[in-house]
Every structure is written in C-alpha cells, then in structure tokens.
Write a protein that holds these residues in place. Structure first.
Motif, PDB file in Angstrom:
ATOM      1  N   LEU A 129       0.821  -1.210   0.000  1.00  0.00           N
ATOM      2  CA  LEU A 129       0.000   0.000   0.000  1.00  0.00           C
ATOM      3  C   LEU A 129       0.856   1.261   0.000  1.00  0.00           C
ATOM      4  O   LEU A 129       0.514   2.245  -0.662  1.00  0.00           O
ATOM      5  N   THR A 130       1.961   1.261   0.733  1.00  0.00           N
ATOM      6  CA  THR A 130       2.775   2.468   0.853  1.00  0.00           C
ATOM      7  C   THR A 130       3.844   2.518  -0.225  1.00  0.00           C
ATOM      8  O   THR A 130       3.663   3.181  -1.238  1.00  0.00           O
ATOM      9  N   TRP A 131       4.934   1.832  -0.031  1.00  0.00           N
ATOM     10  CA  TRP A 131       6.059   1.913  -0.973  1.00  0.00           C
ATOM     11  C   TRP A 131       5.719   1.318  -2.332  1.00  0.00           C
ATOM     12  O   TRP A 131       6.089   1.868  -3.378  1.00  0.00           O
ATOM     13  N   GLY A 132       5.013   0.200  -2.345  1.00  0.00           N
ATOM     14  CA  GLY A 132       4.621  -0.415  -3.615  1.00  0.00           C
ATOM     15  C   GLY A 132       3.694   0.476  -4.414  1.00  0.00           C
ATOM     16  O   GLY A 132       3.789   0.569  -5.631  1.00  0.00           O
ATOM     17  N   GLY A 133       2.786   1.166  -3.716  1.00  0.00           N
ATOM     18  CA  GLY A 133       1.870   2.080  -4.391  1.00  0.00           C
ATOM     19  C   GLY A 133       2.593   3.253  -5.021  1.00  0.00           C
ATOM     20  O   GLY A 133       2.283   3.659  -6.147  1.00  0.00           O
ATOM     21  N   ASN A 134       3.571   3.801  -4.301  1.00  0.00           N
ATOM     22  CA  ASN A 134       4.354   4.905  -4.873  1.00  0.00           C
ATOM     23  C   ASN A 134       5.129   4.455  -6.099  1.00  0.00           C
ATOM     24  O   ASN A 134       5.154   5.145  -7.117  1.00  0.00           O
ATOM     25  N   LEU A 135       5.764   3.305  -6.000  1.00  0.00           N
ATOM     26  CA  LEU A 135       6.530   2.788  -7.135  1.00  0.00           C
ATOM     27  C   LEU A 135       5.622   2.529  -8.335  1.00  0.00           C
ATOM     28  O   LEU A 135       5.946   2.909  -9.460  1.00  0.00           O
ATOM     29  N   ALA A 136       4.463   1.917  -8.092  1.00  0.00           N
ATOM     30  CA  ALA A 136       3.532   1.629  -9.186  1.00  0.00           C
ATOM     31  C   ALA A 136       3.033   2.914  -9.840  1.00  0.00           C
ATOM     32  O   ALA A 136       2.949   3.004 -11.070  1.00  0.00           O
ATOM     33  N   CYS A 137       2.729   3.939  -9.030  1.00  0.00           N
ATOM     34  CA  CYS A 137       2.272   5.223  -9.587  1.00  0.00           C
ATOM     35  C   CYS A 137       3.372   5.874 -10.412  1.00  0.00           C
ATOM     36  O   CYS A 137       3.115   6.404 -11.494  1.00  0.00           O
TER      37      CYS A 137
END
Length: 140
Positions: A19-27
């Motif tokens: 939710l946090t780091w993975g979400g930023n990377l995906a965005c």
C-alpha cells in the motif's frame, strides 16, 4: 506467538508495504509509462526546479492509500469519496493547467485503484488463510 498469528501479521506487513512503498513505485512507473512525468519535467523552468518543495506527494500517497485501506477494512466505502474530495480541494488551483490536471487525475485514480485492489486482496487472503482480522473489525 503461534503460527496463525505470525502468518496473519506477515501477510498484513506485506499488504502495508504494498500500500505504501509499492503504491508509490507503481504510480511512478505508470506516470513514466504514460509520458506524463517527462512532459511535466520538460514543462518546468529552471526556476521551478530550484524552488521545489519537499516531495510531500509521496507522504500524501502513503496516507491516502492507508486511509482507503482502513475505510475498506471497516466496511466504510465512503472513505474513497472523502480522500478524492480532499485531494481535489487541496489541488484545485493546480488543476487549471491541462497537464497538471492529467497528471493529478492519472496519479490519483491509479493510487485509489491500487489501494482498493491491494486491500481487497489482503482481506480475501486473510479471511481464507489468516485470522480474519477484517471480519473481527466489522464486529466492533
């Protein structure tokens, strides 16, 4: 600590990282793939680059996805509306330029979609293989 608790806590830790780091990377990857990141970078002047504010967008992204996850786990889908409304009000002035509006919309919509998908997967996984934390949370 017994195995089911450890298993559920591990799955929850993975979901929180997604939710946090993975979400930023995906965005970031989506904005790079769409060409919006390059277009915005080319649109900035040297003065804009030298007076940049800290990268609050990353922190905001973390918080918005965690708020959405908390709302979904509690069964309050209204949180989605509140997060999008809050972000829109905060960025209202920036949305007058087409490039900024597209960048904001793509990033925000993808971030919300990411949070919903990760949270639903987390909830499904936990209800089938874990201790069903979300089910217990709904009981309060």
């Amino acid at each position: 600590m017994n195995a089911p608790w450890l298993h559920s806590l591990s799955a929850s830790a993975v979901a929180l990282l997604l939710l946090t780091w993975g979400g930023n990377l995906a965005c970031q990857l989506l904005l790079r793939w769409s060409g919006l990141r390059a277009a915005r970078s080319a649109d900035e002047t040297a003065e804009d680059r030298s007076t940049k504010t800290p990268r609050a967008g990353r922190v905001i992204g973390h918080l918005e996805r965690l708020a959405i996850a908390g709302g979904l786990l509690a069964g309050a889908w209204e949180v989605l509306v509140a997060v999008v409304a809050l972000k829109s009000v905060a960025r209202f002035k920036d949305l007058e330029e087409k490039l900024n509006a597209e960048y904001f919309l793509v990033g925000s919509l993808f971030s919300v979609l990411w949070a919903v998908l990760v949270t639903l997967a987390w909830r499904a996984y936990d209800s089938r293989l874990g201790l069903d934390f979300a089910g217990r949370l709904n009981g309060f």
